[in-house]
Write an enzyme that holds these catalytic residues in place. Structure first.
Site, PDB file in Angstrom:
ATOM      1  N   HIS A 106      43.745  33.726  42.859  1.00 58.86           N
ATOM      2  CA  HIS A 106      44.192  35.053  42.419  1.00 58.86           C
ATOM      3  C   HIS A 106      43.193  35.606  41.418  1.00 58.86           C
ATOM      4  CE1 HIS A 106      46.545  38.190  40.466  1.00 58.86           C
ATOM      5  NE2 HIS A 106      47.216  38.254  41.605  1.00 58.86           N
ATOM      6  N   GLU A 137      42.567  42.270  46.867  1.00 56.38           N
ATOM      7  CA  GLU A 137      43.169  42.939  45.703  1.00 56.38           C
ATOM      8  C   GLU A 137      42.046  43.443  44.799  1.00 56.38           C
ATOM      9  OE1 GLU A 137      47.467  41.311  44.684  1.00 56.38           O
ATOM     10  OE2 GLU A 137      45.913  40.275  43.589  1.00 56.38           O
TER      11      GLU A 137
HETATM   12  O1  G3P Z   1      49.467  39.281  42.973  1.00 54.59           O
HETATM   13  C1  G3P Z   1      49.786  40.629  43.007  1.00 54.59           C
HETATM   14  C2  G3P Z   1      49.161  41.387  41.931  1.00 54.59           C
HETATM   15  O2  G3P Z   1      47.920  40.985  41.468  1.00 54.59           O
HETATM   16  C3  G3P Z   1      49.286  42.863  42.025  1.00 54.59           C
HETATM   17  O3  G3P Z   1      49.831  43.226  40.812  1.00 54.59           O
HETATM   18  O4  G3P Z   1      51.170  44.567  39.303  1.00 54.59           O
HETATM   19  O5  G3P Z   1      49.456  45.665  40.738  1.00 54.59           O
HETATM   20  O6  G3P Z   1      51.535  44.779  41.767  1.00 54.59           O
HETATM   21  P1  G3P Z   1      50.540  44.642  40.665  1.00 54.59           P
END
Ligand code: G3P
Length: 214
Positions: free
Chosen positions: A85, A133
């Site tokens: 992550h 991400e």
């Molecule tokens: O693992 C999911 C995360 O990194 C995304 O975070 O708070 O943007 O939904 P968020």
């Protein structure tokens, strides 16, 4: 669609959120799971919600003080784990070792990455899924599917060029059902999200909204 709710170290009640995940999962065609902190895995798994770890280390049984052993996570009730992550980055060799450790323990794997190039490298390690991400959008409430749709489409292409069977998820800023639908339209088979549920005044309502259009 797979909706994986990462609780990070937010000060929410992990059991209450897990109960909401369990209940919402029963009312939708989507697959909804929760990833609490390691210390909460057992209590969360006891709710009956599909439970994931946030991380496992590339280690085996032995002298590894402070590390997270994949077998212990599985024994606590997790069925899968995030690896690499954005907030728990590993070197490539350690991502490889963590995938191997997770598979040894029978855990499903999602390897996270920042961008399509890293997604290609992650897919080459043979996880069940990869998740793109963009770190700059994490926790912003601005959904990746809207702010950077190209990164999702390019990640899908990069992953499939390496392994046609690997699933591709995306995350960052996802908080509504429309965001999840938009992610699916870009070729993503699921989403990772955190603050939209873990920081919500009413996590159950947030979860219901997320799966409503699915
Ligand atoms: O693992 C999911 C995360 O990194 C995304 O975070 O708070 O943007 O939904 P968020």
């Amino acid at each position: 669609m797979f909706v994986l709710v990462n609780l990070k170290t937010y000060p929410c009640d992990p059991v209450a959120v897990a109960e909401a995940v369990r209940d919402v999962n029963e009312s939708t065609d989507a697959r909804v799971a929760v990833a609490p902190q390691a210390a909460h895995l057992e209590r969360v798994a006891e709710t009956g919600a599909e439970t994931w770890a946030q991380h496992v280390d590339p280690i085996d049984y032995g002298s590894n003080t402070g590390h997270t052993l994949a077998e212990s996570v599985a024994e606590a009730g997790a069925v899968g784990t995030l690896i690499n992550h954005s907030e728990q980055r590993l070197k490539l060799a350690d991502v490889d070792g963590a995938v191997e450790a997770a598979e040894r323990a029978g855990l499903e794997t999602v390897v996270c990455a920042n961008n399509p190039a890293q997604i290609g490298a992650a897919a080459a390690l043979g996880p069940d899924a990869v998740a793109v991400e963009p770190p700059e959008l994490i926790g912003t409430g601005t959904p990746v599917s809207q702010a950077d749709p190209d990164i999702v489409e390019d990640a899908v292409e990069a992953a499939q060029a390496v392994d046609a069977d690997v699933s591709v998820l995306c995350g960052a800023g996802i908080s509504t059902g429309d965001d999840v639908v938009a992610a699916g339209d870009l070729g993503s088979e699921g989403v990772l999200l955190a603050s939209g549920v873990a920081k919500a005044d009413d996590p159950t309502a947030a979860l219901e909204d997320l799966v409503a259009p699915l």
